[in-house]
Design a protein around this motif. Structure first.
Motif, short mmCIF file in Angstrom:
data_model
loop_
_atom_site.label_atom_id
_atom_site.label_comp_id
_atom_site.label_asym_id
_atom_site.label_seq_id
_atom_site.Cartn_x
_atom_site.Cartn_y
_atom_site.Cartn_z
N ALA A 42 42.72 43.23 52.47
CA ALA A 42 43.32 42.09 51.78
C ALA A 42 42.79 41.96 50.36
O ALA A 42 43.57 41.79 49.41
N THR A 43 41.49 42.05 50.18
CA THR A 43 40.92 41.92 48.84
C THR A 43 41.39 43.06 47.94
O THR A 43 41.72 42.84 46.77
N LEU A 44 41.45 44.26 48.47
CA LEU A 44 41.95 45.39 47.69
C LEU A 44 43.39 45.12 47.26
O LEU A 44 43.74 45.27 46.08
N LEU A 45 44.22 44.69 48.18
CA LEU A 45 45.62 44.40 47.88
C LEU A 45 45.74 43.29 46.84
O LEU A 45 46.51 43.41 45.88
N GLU A 46 44.97 42.23 46.98
CA GLU A 46 45.01 41.11 46.03
C GLU A 46 44.61 41.57 44.63
O GLU A 46 45.26 41.22 43.65
N ASN A 47 43.56 42.35 44.55
CA ASN A 47 43.09 42.80 43.25
C ASN A 47 44.05 43.79 42.59
O ASN A 47 44.25 43.76 41.37
N VAL A 48 44.68 44.65 43.38
CA VAL A 48 45.63 45.60 42.82
C VAL A 48 46.90 44.87 42.35
O VAL A 48 47.38 45.11 41.24
N ILE A 49 47.41 43.98 43.15
CA ILE A 49 48.58 43.19 42.74
C ILE A 49 48.25 42.37 41.50
O ILE A 49 49.03 42.31 40.54
N GLY A 50 47.09 41.73 41.49
CA GLY A 50 46.67 40.94 40.34
C GLY A 50 46.53 41.78 39.08
O GLY A 50 46.92 41.35 37.99
N SER A 51 46.00 42.99 39.21
CA SER A 51 45.87 43.89 38.06
C SER A 51 47.24 44.26 37.50
O SER A 51 47.44 44.28 36.28
N LEU A 52 48.18 44.54 38.38
CA LEU A 52 49.54 44.86 37.95
C LEU A 52 50.15 43.67 37.19
O LEU A 52 50.68 43.83 36.08
N LEU A 53 50.06 42.49 37.77
CA LEU A 53 50.67 41.32 37.15
C LEU A 53 49.97 40.93 35.85
O LEU A 53 50.63 40.50 34.89
N LEU A 54 48.64 41.08 35.79
CA LEU A 54 47.93 40.81 34.54
C LEU A 54 48.34 41.80 33.45
O LEU A 54 48.48 41.42 32.28
N GLY A 55 48.56 43.05 33.83
CA GLY A 55 49.04 44.04 32.86
C GLY A 55 50.40 43.67 32.31
O GLY A 55 50.64 43.73 31.09
#
Length: 146
Positions: A42-55
């Protein structure tokens, strides 16, 4: 003009965005179960999605030129607030420590490497997507509708 940290309305905007992002992260964590190996999916998924959206957000805002009042609200409310609350470096660090303390060095190494590689890849993909979304449309000036 007051600095953002001195404007109570902007601080409140970040706080509300952070609360929404944290609630979304809590929701994802409730739906995505950890792997049997203890891998914090879950944390990996949250951080990857967040990185995409922040980009996407960062590139879109940068391509609009000088920061406008609306751009500032988006950057602070969505970027610092919501996506800052959704992503979580502290959980990544705690989960790595717990995996190492449990003797799962291989899983910890995989988690650290996956977090770094996938997070960076998602941020680059988000930047590219943001650039594509921010391209001027045929017949309209750049930044139209900002």
């Amino acid at each position: 003009m007051r600095a953002p940290h001195q404007d109570a309305r902007l601080v409140l905007l970040v706080a509300v965005g952070g609360a929404l992002g944290t609630a979304a992260r809590y929701g994802v964590s409730g739906v995505v179960a950890p792997a049997a190996s203890g891998f914090p999916t879950a944390t990996l998924l949250e951080n990857v999605i967040g990185s995409l959206l922040l980009g996407v957000l960062a590139e879109t805002l940068v391509r609009r030129g000088a920061e406008s009042p609306r751009g500032r609200l988006l950057r602070l409310g969505l970027g610092t607030g919501a996506l800052g609350g959704f992503t979580t470096f502290s959980s990544l660090a705690i989960e790595l420590e717990r995996l190492l303390a449990a003797g799962a060095a291989g899983v910890a190494g995989l988690y650290a490497a996956a977090s770094l590689a996938l997070g960076l890849g998602a941020a680059v993909a988000g930047i590219r997507l943001g650039a594509r979304l921010a391209r001027p449309r045929a017949g309209g000036p750049a930044g139209a509708g900002s």
